[in-house]
Design a protein around this motif. Structure first.
Motif, short mmCIF file in Angstrom:
data_model
loop_
_atom_site.label_atom_id
_atom_site.label_comp_id
_atom_site.label_asym_id
_atom_site.label_seq_id
_atom_site.Cartn_x
_atom_site.Cartn_y
_atom_site.Cartn_z
N UNK A 1 9.50 14.02 -0.18
CA UNK A 1 10.45 13.51 0.80
C UNK A 1 9.71 12.75 1.90
N UNK A 2 9.82 11.43 1.84
CA UNK A 2 9.25 10.58 2.87
C UNK A 2 10.25 9.48 3.17
N UNK B 1 0.79 -1.22 0.00
CA UNK B 1 0.00 0.00 0.00
C UNK B 1 0.83 1.28 0.00
N UNK B 2 1.91 1.30 0.77
CA UNK B 2 2.70 2.53 0.90
C UNK B 2 3.23 3.03 -0.44
N UNK B 3 3.71 2.16 -1.35
CA UNK B 3 4.22 2.70 -2.62
C UNK B 3 3.19 3.56 -3.36
N UNK C 1 1.28 9.18 -4.68
CA UNK C 1 0.33 10.28 -4.56
C UNK C 1 0.95 11.51 -3.94
N UNK C 2 1.81 11.31 -2.93
CA UNK C 2 2.51 12.44 -2.32
C UNK C 2 3.41 13.14 -3.32
N UNK C 3 4.13 12.35 -4.11
CA UNK C 3 5.03 12.96 -5.11
C UNK C 3 4.22 13.74 -6.14
#
Length: 306
Positions: free
Chosen positions: A123-124, A108-110, A115-117
């Motif tokens: 930067x995470x 899920x995190x990828x 989405x954040x990018x």
């Protein structure tokens, strides 16, 4: 008046507080000539004398005293502004530190980070560990947000449910359970040594809770093997060694290709919440809230069991 320099106001306040041009120069680390020049420029800008100069020293005029008080308020606001900008810049340049249990981290995190990018937040920093390890990292303040797969959330953490997940029993096509059209019972599952994750794993805990809800004691038999990652568990099941209970997220492709077979457990459906957690009493940062908002849009659909 709008073009009065902050530096000139600092000189005025320093003169008012120290009582002389020379003492103000010493405090500010500049020459007395520079203090005198800035005071003359400031007096020209405001149109009145601010300091009375004499051989015995310098004293503030009544107008100078009032304007110095106003200048102090302006400087305090300017300092707060500078500190806030510095804090914001430091926060935006530092990575958003998160931790996730292994299934969430892998499946899920990828998508969340993509989405954040796309939103301009690139930067995470992710730490992948089991659910117990995630809780420990959040408690210690090592990460700002954690993501757990356990049915229970530690009482000392704030939590928000972000999605749901379903666990399924899987075997290799050559395993005897693969030919069980009627499936198996929960009691039979509990009596069977499984390929399992370690204690502290959300997957293992969800199975224990589901069996306990059926009145079956948790872990009645020793596992066939205890492995540290979902990928290793899945690979061992593929080899035909023994059954395992895994998230549908981890086995969807294998089930679609028929390299693994899902076994129905009569009267038992194993589901679990996926939760975001953070330190109790703390408010997630703007970037953390942005991630949670993004997950609210895509996470529930992505993580729901099929």
């Amino acid at each position: 008046m709008s073009d009065i320099e902050i530096a000139a106001l600092r000189v005025l306040v320093a003169v008012a507080e120290t009582g002389s041009l020379s003492a103000a120069a010493a405090r500010l680390g500049i020459t007395q000539q520079a203090v005198s020049a800035r005071m003359r420029t400031l007096e020209a800008r405001v149109g009145t004398a601010l300091v009375r100069r004499s051989p015995r020293g310098s004293t503030m005029t009544p107008e100078g005293t009032v304007i110095a008080g106003w200048a102090g308020e302006v400087l305090a606001a300017a300092d707060r502004f500078g500190e806030s900008v510095a804090t914001l810049t430091a926060a935006s340049s530092a990575p958003l530190r998160i931790a996730a249990s292994l299934t969430i981290a892998e499946y899920l995190v990828p998508e969340w980070l993509r989405g954040l990018r796309a939103a301009g937040e690139i930067r995470a920093e992710l730490t992948a560990t089991n659910s117990a390890g995630v809780a420990d990292l959040v408690r210690a303040g090592t990460v700002e947000l954690g993501f757990l797969e356990t049915p229970e959330v530690p009482a000392e953490l704030e939590a928000a449910r972000v999605a749901s997940d379903e666990l399924v029993v899987v075997v290799a096509p050559t395993h005897p359970w693969a030919r069980r059209r009627s499936g198996i019972t929960a009691e039979e599952l509990a009596r069977t040594p499984l390929i399992a994750r370690e204690q502290g794993s959300g997957t293992r805990r969800a199975l224990e809770v589901a069996l306990a809800a059926q009145g079956i004691a948790s872990a009645p038999v020793a596992p066939y093997a205890v492995l540290p990652t979902t990928a290793m568990v899945r690979a061992t099941v593929l080899a035909g060694e023994a059954p395992a209970v895994l998230s549908v997220l981890a086995v969807t492709e294998a089930l679609t290709s028929a390299t693994l077979v899902a076994v129905r457990v009569r009267g038992l459906r194993i589901t679990r919440p996926l939760s975001a957690v953070w330190a109790r009493g703390a408010r997630p940062s703007a970037r953390a809230r942005a991630l949670l908002a993004l997950i609210a849009e895509v996470g529930g659909v992505a993580a729901r069991g099929k």
